[in-house]
Write an enzyme that holds these catalytic residues in place. Structure first.
Site, PDB file in Angstrom:
ATOM      1  N   LYS A 117      26.982  18.815   6.903  1.00  0.00           N
ATOM      2  CA  LYS A 117      25.778  19.032   6.070  1.00  0.00           C
ATOM      3  C   LYS A 117      24.556  19.429   6.895  1.00  0.00           C
ATOM      4  O   LYS A 117      23.738  20.235   6.459  1.00  0.00           O
ATOM      5  CB  LYS A 117      25.468  17.767   5.254  1.00  0.00           C
ATOM      6  CG  LYS A 117      26.600  17.317   4.352  1.00  0.00           C
ATOM      7  CD  LYS A 117      26.844  18.281   3.184  1.00  0.00           C
ATOM      8  CE  LYS A 117      28.146  18.007   2.488  1.00  0.00           C
ATOM      9  NZ  LYS A 117      29.113  19.084   2.515  1.00  0.00           N
ATOM     10  N   GLU A 202      13.090  12.397   3.720  1.00  0.00           N
ATOM     11  CA  GLU A 202      13.393  13.581   2.919  1.00  0.00           C
ATOM     12  C   GLU A 202      12.565  13.535   1.645  1.00  0.00           C
ATOM     13  O   GLU A 202      12.413  12.478   1.037  1.00  0.00           O
ATOM     14  CB  GLU A 202      14.887  13.582   2.572  1.00  0.00           C
ATOM     15  CG  GLU A 202      15.363  14.871   1.937  1.00  0.00           C
ATOM     16  CD  GLU A 202      16.872  14.829   1.701  1.00  0.00           C
ATOM     17  OE1 GLU A 202      17.632  15.083   2.654  1.00  0.00           O
ATOM     18  OE2 GLU A 202      17.273  14.533   0.563  1.00  0.00           O
ATOM     19  N   ARG A 295      35.277  26.867  -1.553  1.00  0.00           N
ATOM     20  CA  ARG A 295      36.537  26.837  -2.311  1.00  0.00           C
ATOM     21  C   ARG A 295      36.253  27.264  -3.749  1.00  0.00           C
ATOM     22  O   ARG A 295      35.099  27.436  -4.115  1.00  0.00           O
ATOM     23  CB  ARG A 295      37.084  25.409  -2.337  1.00  0.00           C
ATOM     24  CG  ARG A 295      36.020  24.445  -2.852  1.00  0.00           C
ATOM     25  CD  ARG A 295      36.533  23.060  -3.105  1.00  0.00           C
ATOM     26  NE  ARG A 295      35.497  22.059  -3.059  1.00  0.00           N
ATOM     27  CZ  ARG A 295      34.672  21.722  -4.039  1.00  0.00           C
ATOM     28  NH1 ARG A 295      34.753  22.338  -5.195  1.00  0.00           N
ATOM     29  NH2 ARG A 295      33.763  20.794  -3.901  1.00  0.00           N
TER      30      ARG A 295
END
Lengths: 458, 73
Positions: A117, A202, A295
């Site tokens: 990430k 964050e 995906r």
């Protein structure tokens, strides 16, 4: 290069979905199955099948040695991983390629880069895509320059444990005066819980929607997008209702979201189908990169319903080198589509899973506006070993209201007995004013407005 | 002394047992983690007391309402 036989390293509805596209392309299929899945639908639908081990996933669907051995004996030329299991395992993708077989998915190094990430955020930043404002990491005892960093990130903010996950070790800070104390508390809590007291800050987005863009890269920097989806209705960080296009987005916001997603495709020479996920701040009307899924996704069907594309077939044809490369100008959307995931679970008991035998499993007839994707039949047993999703119901209408009405009707016609399901919960969501008019944020399920509507207390 | 049966809420398997027989537990302490359909389900102590018996081990299959352990309080 051509593909005559595809090895499907998966089970359930996505294995059946891949078989459907292979049939349309006149390609043979190899299904794999665990001991618990010997009688499963994906096994009987495939041209060939091989057993790979006992029921627990670590011994079967995640067992790379068993899968690679089965691949070798199967004579297949390519591997489709579906979603979940090993779909985003760079090591498995590389092992397939090293065996001289085609991996139907992005290059292993792309999977690896996007799977980390922190690295994915750096790549997104480098591609010029906004990421959620965050800070450097603060080790225990280190709070140097904290106040200024807090101002930079902006309030309200979250103090997050670097080693944490799933909401553990997170603290919300509204007032700059509390920052120092909250950072120190989180550092010591993280130290005790995870053995690593490192934290970072964050920005907290209170009214967030989860919006994502379906991309398809050609592997050389070029690629197209198939527009966007909204997947804000989630429980336990898993999506439950998805729709395309994302409702209530201004045309220029949509254009910049899609452009940002394509910038990322170009930056990493992305190959095949992928999804770039964003957090959309409803109040500020800005979006931030969240992550990229390398995906095909569960919710790809809503995109197919409004664009007419067969994304799985496109994945296979690109891998085989046969794809007539689509042009962006030829891709458009028509109408609105919604997907509901039917789970064997008990919403009233915190969505705990509910395995059992499907004594009744009746769905309405598929039509142009109704698609049912499932890997199960009446009489099948839903075992505790695998994901509780038992079917996807997708409806399309001329507009969102039509698609919702069509879904409400479809849900009412479904008859499932033998296991508890979330059908009633889904019906409540689809009839809820907040979902229908205000649009859901990612806190929708926790906020519980669908319950009020259901009991008439609106 | 009262005995409290701690039971399973789901059908699944035992993933990890975090406490041992004889351990003192406080209400809300994590005793074990079950796994069912990809979900980790924590089993917490419903009362404060002592774990007098643990009836399951990792990888055991458990049924709904099956007794997992006993707490004396």
């Amino acid at each position: 290069m051509s593909i005559a036989k595809v090895f499907i390293a998966n089970r359930g509805e996505i294995a059946c979905r891949i078989i459907r596209s292979c049939r349309a392309l006149d390609i043979k299929t190899v299904a794999v199955f665990s001991e618990a899945d010997a009688d499963a639908l994906h096994v009987s639908e495939a041209s060939h099948s091989l057993e790979i081990g006992p029921a627990p996933v670590a011994k079967s669907y995640l067992n790379q040695d068993a899968l690679l051995m089965a691949l070798r004996v199967s004579g297949a030329d390519a591997v489709h991983p579906g979603y979940g299991f090993l779909a985003e395992n760079a090591g498995f993708a590389a092992a397939v390629e090293n065996m001289g077989r085609i991996w139907i998915g992005p290059q292993p190094q792309t999977i690896e880069a996007m799977g980390d990430k922190e690295r994915a955020r750096e790549i997104a930043r480098a591609a010029g895509i906004p990421v959620v404002p965050g800070s450097r990491r603060f080790s225990p005892g280190d709070t140097a320059g904290l106040a200024a960093t807090g101002e930079e990130v902006g309030y309200p903010l979250l103090v997050k444990a670097a080693a944490g996950g799933g909401g553990i070790g997170m603290r919300l800070v509204d007032d700059p005066e509390n920052l120092q104390a909250q950072v120190e508390t989180t550092q010591s809590l993280a130290e005790r819980s995870f053995g690593d007291g490192t934290v970072y800050l964050e920005r907290f987005i209170a009214h967030a929607r989860h919006i994502e863009v379906q991309v398809f890269g050609f592997g050389d920097g070029r690629g197209v997008h198939y527009f966007d989806r909204d997947c804000s209705v989630q429980r336990r960080f898993q999506k439950v209702v998805e729709e395309a296009p994302a409702p209530g987005l201004a045309a220029e916001t949509r254009a910049s979201l899609c452009a940002a997603a394509l910038a990322l495709v170009a930056h990493v020479n992305y190959r095949g189908a992928g999804t770039v996920e964003f957090i959309y701040d409803r109040q500020a009307e800005v979006f931030y990169f969240l992550e990229m899924n390398t995906r095909i996704q569960v919710e790809h069907a809503v995109t197919e319903m409004i664009t007419g594309a067969d994304l799985v077939a496109a994945q296979i044809e690109l891998a085989a080198g046969n794809l007539v490369l689509p042009e962006q100008g030829d891709i458009s959307t028509d109408g609105h589509a919604i997907e509901c995931r039917i789970y064997a679970e008990r919403p009233e008991k915190k969505f705990l899973p509910s395995p059992g035998e499907l004594k009744r499993f009746d769905f309405p007839e598929e039509s142009a506006g109704l698609r049912i994707d499932t890997g199960l039949r009446q009489g099948d047993r839903i075992t505790p070993y695998y994901d509780p999703m038992i079917a996807k119901v997708i409806t399309r209408g001329q507009n969102r209201k039509d698609a919702i009405a069509h879904m409400v009707q479809a849900l009412d016609e479904i008859e499932i007995e033998g296991v508890s399901t979330n059908l009633e919960f889904l019906g409540q969501v689809l009839r809820d004013r907040v979902f229908c008019e205000d649009l859901a944020t990612t806190r929708y399920v926790d906020e519980g407005s669908y319950r009020l509507e259901a009991s008439g207390v609106s | 002394m009262a005995t409290t049966n701690v039971t399973s809420e789901v059908i699944g398997t035992v993933w990890k047992v975090e406490k041992a027989k004889g351990d003192a537990v406080e209400e809300g302490d994590l005793i074990m983690i079950l796994e069912s359909m990809k979900m980790e389900i924590p089993v917490e102590a419903p009362v404060t007391g002592t774990l007098s018996e643990i009836k399951v081990a990792p990888d055991d299959s458990v049924e709904e309402d099956q007794i997992l352990c006993l707490i004396e309080s």
